[in-house]
Design a protein around this motif. Structure first.
Motif, mmCIF file in Angstrom:
data_model
loop_
_atom_site.group_PDB
_atom_site.id
_atom_site.type_symbol
_atom_site.label_atom_id
_atom_site.label_comp_id
_atom_site.label_asym_id
_atom_site.label_seq_id
_atom_site.Cartn_x
_atom_site.Cartn_y
_atom_site.Cartn_z
ATOM 1 N N THR A 22 16.353 4.186 -10.104
ATOM 2 C CA THR A 22 15.760 3.705 -11.347
ATOM 3 C C THR A 22 16.565 4.193 -12.541
ATOM 4 O O THR A 22 16.900 5.366 -12.640
ATOM 5 C CB THR A 22 14.306 4.199 -11.478
ATOM 6 N N GLN B 84 16.776 10.959 -6.882
ATOM 7 C CA GLN B 84 15.743 11.462 -5.974
ATOM 8 C C GLN B 84 14.384 11.133 -6.571
ATOM 9 O O GLN B 84 14.238 11.102 -7.792
ATOM 10 C CB GLN B 84 15.835 12.985 -5.824
ATOM 11 N N GLU B 85 13.403 10.902 -5.728
ATOM 12 C CA GLU B 85 12.065 10.612 -6.243
ATOM 13 C C GLU B 85 11.547 11.784 -7.068
ATOM 14 O O GLU B 85 11.638 12.938 -6.651
ATOM 15 C CB GLU B 85 11.101 10.323 -5.098
ATOM 16 N N GLY C 194 8.055 12.873 -8.878
ATOM 17 C CA GLY C 194 6.636 12.547 -8.986
ATOM 18 C C GLY C 194 6.123 12.714 -10.403
ATOM 19 O O GLY C 194 6.685 13.471 -11.206
ATOM 20 N N THR D 249 5.618 8.293 -11.474
ATOM 21 C CA THR D 249 6.489 8.518 -10.328
ATOM 22 C C THR D 249 7.707 7.613 -10.480
ATOM 23 O O THR D 249 7.571 6.416 -10.699
ATOM 24 C CB THR D 249 5.758 8.207 -9.012
ATOM 25 N N ILE D 250 8.893 8.203 -10.373
ATOM 26 C CA ILE D 250 10.137 7.465 -10.556
ATOM 27 C C ILE D 250 10.897 7.462 -9.235
ATOM 28 O O ILE D 250 11.181 8.516 -8.672
ATOM 29 C CB ILE D 250 10.997 8.094 -11.672
ATOM 30 N N LEU D 251 11.214 6.276 -8.756
ATOM 31 C CA LEU D 251 11.887 6.124 -7.473
ATOM 32 C C LEU D 251 13.401 6.221 -7.633
ATOM 33 O O LEU D 251 13.940 5.920 -8.700
ATOM 34 C CB LEU D 251 11.511 4.777 -6.850
ATOM 35 N N PRO D 252 14.111 6.605 -6.568
ATOM 36 C CA PRO D 252 15.573 6.667 -6.626
ATOM 37 C C PRO D 252 16.163 5.310 -6.996
ATOM 38 O O PRO D 252 15.672 4.270 -6.591
ATOM 39 C CB PRO D 252 15.970 7.053 -5.197
ATOM 40 N N ARG E 96 -1.174 7.032 -7.185
ATOM 41 C CA ARG E 96 0.113 7.611 -7.555
ATOM 42 C C ARG E 96 0.553 7.180 -8.908
ATOM 43 O O ARG E 96 0.412 6.137 -9.385
ATOM 44 C CB ARG E 96 1.136 7.199 -6.524
#
Length: 189
Positions: free
Chosen positions: A81, A34-35, A37, A76-79, A189
């Motif tokens: 990753t 899940q993202e 932030g 911020t880490i995206l799904p 961001r």
């Protein structure tokens, strides 16, 4: 010369076999589902175990998941990753000393659509018609800690921001009278 050629061939074959065998070695690592932030704390639901090659990546092992859940995202880490050590922090600079978390209930038009957790916004005083004064920025770079559930109402207007504690009292005062608006800072961001 023939013996040297045979030794070189055998040595090359042995090295190739060793590389093939090692490439099959897999270890457990953490992938984000899940993202998350920047400044947000990792949750159990936001990570999963994956098997990856054991060399070449500065990954966080699955055995370190308890430490990860106690840490915060540096960016911020995206799904999808693969989590590396540089992506996490032990403490969040967003939630540290000198910061305050404020909940805002905004009406339509006081917050742009699409603002989400991890975004950066300006918190702006917008005086009502009966108030005196001019509009002004109260928090130039507030961190969006959470956004209300939009699934029930479509556009909730509920937002939680992290601001400098010195500005918190004034923001809360104006928010209670409905004189606050939020402007999204794009590209931050």
């Amino acid at each position: 010369m023939a013996a040297l050629a045979v030794l070189l061939i055998l040595g090359g074959a042995l090295a190739t076999t060793l590389l093939v065998l090692r490439s099959g070695e897999r270890v457990s690592a953490i992938r984000v589902t899940q993202e998350v932030g920047a400044g947000q704390q990792f949750t159990k639901e936001a990570i999963e175990e994956v098997k990856i090659a054991s060399e070449g990546v500065d990954y966080v092992t699955w055995s370190q998941r308890d430490e990860v859940i106690k840490s915060f995202a540096a960016v911020t880490i995206l799904p999808g990753t693969l989590l590396t050590h540089q992506m996490g922090l032990k403490a969040s600079s967003e939630l540290g000393p000198g910061k305050a978390t404020i909940g805002l209930a905004l009406k339509p038009g006081q917050m742009p659509a699409g603002v989400k957790q991890g975004d950066r916004v300006q918190v702006i005083f917008v005086p009502s018609r009966s108030s005196q004064g001019e509009s002004r920025v109260l928090a130039a770079n507030a961190f969006v800690f959470a956004v209300g559930d939009r699934s029930r109402t479509g556009n909730s207007g509920q937002i939680t921001v992290v601001v400098d504690s010195g500005a918190a009292r004034e923001i809360v005062s104006f928010a209670s009278s409905g004189e606050i608006a939020v402007a999204e800072l794009t590209g931050t961001r």
